[in-house]
Motif scaffolding. Structure first.
Motif: not given
Length: 186
Positions: A98-125
Motif C-alpha cells: 500500500d505504501e509503495i502504491c501511495g508513492w506512485v500517486v505522489f511521484r508519478k501523478l504529483q498529488t496526494g490520495g487515499v487508498t479506497s480499495k486494495m486486492e492482495t494475492r499472497f503467492r509465496k511465503s
C-alpha cells in the motif's frame, strides 16, 4: 550506497541463483545512483509509519524511481513474523504494498490520495531471514481522480511472492498541498 550493497550481497549465490542475479544487476545498476526520493524525511513532525526514517515502530521504507516504476528495497526487521515463525506477516506485506502504491500517486501523478480499495494475492511465503525484499509499483490506469496501481513484492531470490492492485482516490494538487503537506517534486 545501500542499493549497491544489496547487489554485492547477491554475488555470492550459487549457480541456482545466477538468473536472479542477472535480473538484480539489470535494475540495481539503474537505481544505484539515485537518491531516496522522500521530500519529507527532514520535516519536523514527520512520522509516517511507512516511510519516516525516524519512526521507531514503522517499516522505514525508502523509494527510488526506475522509469515508470517506483522501487523500494526493504530489509525485514525482527518482530514482523507471525506466530513465532520466520515468515513475514501478511499485514506487514500489505502495508509495504500500500505504501509503495501511495508513492506512485505522489511521484508519478504529483498529488496526494487515499487508498479506497486494495486486492492482495499472497503467492509465496516470505522469510524474515531474507537479506532484503524488493517492491515495484506502477500506474495501471487513471480515470479522473481514480488511480489504479499495481505492486509486486519479490524475495531476495527475485521470486514473486505477493502482488496487489490498489485503487486510490486522488486529490486535486491544491488540496494535497494544503491538507497533506504535499511537496511538488519534479
Amino acid at each position: 550506497n545501500k542499493v549497491m550493497y544489496m547487489y554485492n550481497d547477491l554475488q555470492g549465490y550459487t549457480e541456482r541463483y545466477d538468473v536472479a542475479e542477472e535480473l538484480w544487476k539489470k535494475y540495481i545498476i539503474k537505481i544505484s545512483y539515485e537518491e531516496d526520493i522522500n521530500p519529507w524525511k527532514n520535516m519536523e513532525g514527520y512520522n509516517c509509519f511507512g516511510c519516516s526514517p525516524d519512526n521507531e515502530a514503522g517499516v522505514r521504507m525508502e523509494f527510488y524511481e526506475d522509469g515508470d516504476e517506483i522501487v523500494s528495497i526493504w530489509k525485514p526487521p525482527s518482530g514482523v513474523s507471525g506466530g513465532g515463525w520466520i515468515r513475514c506477516m501478511g499485514g506487514i506485506q500489505s502495508v509495504l504494498l500500500d505504501e509503495i502504491c501511495g508513492w506512485v500517486v505522489f511521484r508519478k501523478l504529483q498529488t496526494g490520495g487515499v487508498t479506497s480499495k486494495m486486492e492482495t494475492r499472497f503467492r509465496k511465503s516470505i522469510s524474515t531471514n531474507d537479506t532484503h525484499l524488493v517492491l515495484r509499483a506502477s500506474l495501471r490506469e487513471q480515470k479522473r481522480n481514480i488511480a489504479v496501481i499495481e505492486a509486486r513484492l519479490y524475495n531476495n531470490m527475485g521470486e514473486l511472492c505477493t502482488e496487489a492492485t490498489c485503487t486510490y482516490f486522488t486529490f486535486p494538487q491544491e488540496k494535497a498541498e494544503k491538507e497533506m503537506c504535499f511537496i511538488i517534486v519534479m
